[in-house]
Design a protein around this motif. Structure first.
Motif, PDB file in Angstrom:
ATOM      1  N   SER A 113      35.542  45.424  44.735  1.00 27.46           N
ATOM      2  CA  SER A 113      36.405  44.291  44.133  1.00 27.46           C
ATOM      3  C   SER A 113      35.963  43.841  42.902  1.00 27.46           C
ATOM      4  CB  SER A 113      37.465  43.702  44.812  1.00 27.46           C
ATOM      5  OG  SER A 113      36.359  43.045  45.954  1.00 27.46           O
ATOM      6  N   GLY A 114      36.175  43.143  42.244  1.00 29.57           N
ATOM      7  CA  GLY A 114      35.834  41.451  40.907  1.00 29.57           C
ATOM      8  C   GLY A 114      36.635  40.970  40.524  1.00 29.57           C
TER       9      GLY A 114
ATOM     10  N   PHE B  64      31.769  42.988  41.075  1.00 30.53           N
ATOM     11  CA  PHE B  64      32.189  42.934  39.528  1.00 30.53           C
ATOM     12  C   PHE B  64      32.515  41.781  38.804  1.00 30.53           C
ATOM     13  CE2 PHE B  64      32.874  47.455  40.514  1.00 30.53           C
ATOM     14  CZ  PHE B  64      32.158  47.948  39.730  1.00 30.53           C
ATOM     15  N   TRP B  65      31.764  41.452  37.426  1.00 34.53           N
ATOM     16  CA  TRP B  65      32.023  40.321  37.397  1.00 34.53           C
ATOM     17  C   TRP B  65      32.833  40.804  35.851  1.00 34.53           C
ATOM     18  CZ3 TRP B  65      28.467  36.584  34.262  1.00 34.53           C
ATOM     19  CH2 TRP B  65      29.465  35.470  33.491  1.00 34.53           C
ATOM     20  N   GLN B  66      33.907  41.148  35.518  1.00 28.82           N
ATOM     21  CA  GLN B  66      34.975  41.491  34.445  1.00 28.82           C
ATOM     22  C   GLN B  66      35.040  39.975  33.399  1.00 28.82           C
ATOM     23  OE1 GLN B  66      37.715  43.715  34.844  1.00 28.82           O
ATOM     24  NE2 GLN B  66      38.324  43.929  32.246  1.00 28.82           N
ATOM     25  N   ILE B  67      33.925  40.657  31.924  1.00 23.31           N
ATOM     26  CA  ILE B  67      34.464  39.060  30.452  1.00 23.31           C
ATOM     27  C   ILE B  67      35.228  40.500  29.231  1.00 23.31           C
ATOM     28  CG2 ILE B  67      32.280  38.791  31.227  1.00 23.31           C
ATOM     29  CD1 ILE B  67      31.119  39.620  29.642  1.00 23.31           C
TER      30      ILE B  67
ATOM     31  N   PHE C 278      31.192  43.808  34.033  1.00 21.28           N
ATOM     32  CA  PHE C 278      32.125  44.325  33.529  1.00 21.28           C
ATOM     33  C   PHE C 278      31.990  44.453  32.253  1.00 21.28           C
ATOM     34  CE2 PHE C 278      36.792  46.634  34.662  1.00 21.28           C
ATOM     35  CZ  PHE C 278      36.356  47.392  34.265  1.00 21.28           C
ATOM     36  N   GLY C 279      31.977  44.881  30.590  1.00 19.03           N
ATOM     37  CA  GLY C 279      32.299  44.679  29.569  1.00 19.03           C
ATOM     38  C   GLY C 279      33.637  45.238  29.339  1.00 19.03           C
TER      39      GLY C 279
ATOM     40  N   ALA D 108      39.421  47.023  42.450  1.00 19.58           N
ATOM     41  CA  ALA D 108      40.492  46.175  42.658  1.00 19.58           C
ATOM     42  C   ALA D 108      40.465  44.310  41.651  1.00 19.58           C
ATOM     43  CB  ALA D 108      41.387  45.297  43.818  1.00 19.58           C
ATOM     44  N   ILE D 109      41.366  44.177  40.896  1.00 18.44           N
ATOM     45  CA  ILE D 109      40.247  42.692  39.861  1.00 18.44           C
ATOM     46  C   ILE D 109      41.597  41.832  40.153  1.00 18.44           C
ATOM     47  CG2 ILE D 109      39.055  41.995  37.960  1.00 18.44           C
ATOM     48  CD1 ILE D 109      36.867  44.548  38.446  1.00 18.44           C
TER      49      ILE D 109
END
Length: 499
Positions: free
Chosen positions: A8-9, A44-47, A215-216, A443-444
């Motif tokens: 997850s993130g 995750f770190w999504q940007i 996570f780009g 899961a985000i």
């Protein structure tokens, strides 16, 4: 990165990070956000895309798909590097901590970056080995980009297609002359990119050391006014005057009755095939070095795309044209073996698009805000999808979950009450839990949803050009209860990745 594990993130763009300099940066607060993710057992770190933006400040309309946005450079880290006087940074005017004031931030930061460039030149011997290594690795795109920005420096709003014909068509002699004339400005933009990438990989290495993967996001299309189109005119549908003949977008859908008219050039897929997809291959390889996982935005455009005559005023009168995504992805898979790519497959999705996604075993996306307008067979409901997906409460294009709940239709409200036993006041938490409990691999949650913020805090409203991309988080918003909730869900639903 090995194949995806159940994890997850959190989705939070760099611009939304808190600090006193008007916009999030690659500095102290980014490191603290990584620490928060590690503390709450996220993976995750999504940007959003991190390229330099023009009019409207949209990260999906960038001057380059390779360059970094100078606004994200940390001034404090430049002080640490001896390239800026701390007193000059402390003299910056007070800026909003709630929204990004792009014009103010750009003016103030650009002035200090030019000061840092002066110090860099004076102390060049201390930097030259690292700098020349960077130039050696990036010159294949950086020279074009730096010259593009230098030529635009006198009139930022003038698109390259309005330049003199020799420069517009990249006459070799005129390009050499321009590089000589613009040498100082070209070198400034090279320096800015050197600093951006230096700070970026320092942050990424720190995140990875903490078990956090970045996570780009890779937009399918690029802006007409970009070094990418200027330098690769043959792979886009342009006329002899470099004007677009067709533009990208999507037909009428959930977001807009007239569709979305993006105003960006569409690809000439026949020419891309003749070039053996070299531009796309370079772009994917580049992004997979920058990020640990990449989302291809508007993935369906790799199977077929909505092509709108550039003379139209909206997206209604477009046509679906075939793309060659299968051939392009086949080439990439032969080179990489495993594709750490998420397919953004929202909107009008056909069996052909699903077949393209599944042929390469790419996870798709599910959004819970889309799940409750129909019946129990809706494909976005958690009980109806399989494991190979990333599930979101909402994306950057959605309202916050609290904002959406306040404006939910009568049908959505009925279905939500039927699906969840929670009270309406805590339903936003139930939706986050539903995402974590689902069988989806990833899961985000957008940071706004974790912080339980209403629609005043949404990131973007598609089809509009004002008041977007400006939201910023403040550390005071993040409570211990939010952290505990996230840890509890991540442990409870087996999303902790053992390192």
């Amino acid at each position: 990165m090995k194949e995806l594990e159940r994890s997850s993130g959190v989705l939070l763009h760099l611009s939304s990070l808190p600090n006193q300099h008007g916009i999030g940066t690659l500095g102290k607060d980014a490191y603290e956000f990584v620490d928060f993710l590690a503390e709450t057992k996220q993976r995750f770190w999504q940007i959003l895309p991190i390229g330099p933006t023009g009019y409207g400040n949209s990260p999906y309309q960038s001057y380059s798909v390779f360059a970094g946005n100078l606004l994200f450079i940390s001034l404090d880290r430049l002080v640490d590097d001896g390239l800026l006087d701390e007193a000059h940074v402390l003299q910056l005017p007070e800026m909003s901590e709630k929204t990004v004031e792009y014009d103010v931030v750009s003016k103030e930061k650009s002035a200090l970056l030019r000061e840092a460039f002066g110090a860099f030149k004076i102390n060049f011997d201390d930097w030259k080995e690292e700098y020349y290594t960077f130039l050696g690795e990036h010159s294949w795109w950086l020279t074009d980009y730096a010259l593009f920005r230098a030529l635009k420096s006198n009139d930022e709003d003038l698109c390259w297609k309005e330049w003199s014909r020799p420069l517009r068509h990249r006459d070799e002699h005129e390009m050499d002359v321009a590089l000589l004339k613009q040498d100082a400005e070209v070198n400034y933009h090279r320096f800015v990119q050197f600093i951006f990438f230096r700070q970026w990989f320092q942050l990424k290495n720190y995140a990875n050391s903490k078990g956090i993967l970045i996570f780009g996001d890779l937009p399918l299309y690029v802006s007409l006014d970009s070094s990418d189109v200027w330098g690769n005119q043959d792979i886009f549908l342009l006329d002899e005057n470099c004007a677009m003949t067709h533009v990208g977008g999507v037909p009428p859908d959930y977001f807009s009755e007239t569709g979305q008219y993006w105003g960006c050039p569409v690809f000439n897929w026949d020419r891309l095939a003749e070039r053996n997809y070299d531009w796309w291959a370079a772009r994917i390889h580049f992004n997979l070095r920058m990020f640990d996982l990449v989302r291809i935005d508007h993935f369906r455009g790799l199977e077929s795309f909505w092509s709108i005559p550039s003379t139209e005023e909206n997206a209604i009168n477009g046509e679906w044209w075939p793309a060659k995504g299968f051939e392009m992805l086949s080439l990439l898979k032969s080179q990489l073996g495993y594709l750490p790519v998420i397919a953004e497959d929202l909107g009008i999705i056909t069996p052909e698009v699903e077949a393209l996604r599944d042929a390469f075993e790419l996870p798709g996306m599910k959004v819970l805000q889309f799940a409750y307008a129909g019946n129990e067979k809706d494909v976005n409901l958690p009980h109806n999808y399989g494991t190979n997906f990333a599930v979101y409460t909402g994306t950057h294009d959605n309202d916050t979950t609290l904002g959406w709940l306040k404006t939910a239709t009568k049908e959505e409200r009925k279905n939500l009450k039927r699906y969840y036993s929670a009270s309406w006041g805590t339903l936003h938490r139930s939706l986050i839990e539903a995402a974590w409990a689902s069988v989806a691999k990833i899961a985000i949650v957008p940071m706004q949803d974790l912080l339980e913020l209403d629609g005043k805090h949404r990131m973007n409203t598609p089809g509009t050009v004002i008041n977007n991309w400006e939201w910023r988080m403040e550390w005071r918003m993040l409570k211990k209860a939010h952290k505990d909730f996230l840890v509890d869900l991540t442990e409870k639903y087996n999303r902790v990745v053992e390192l």
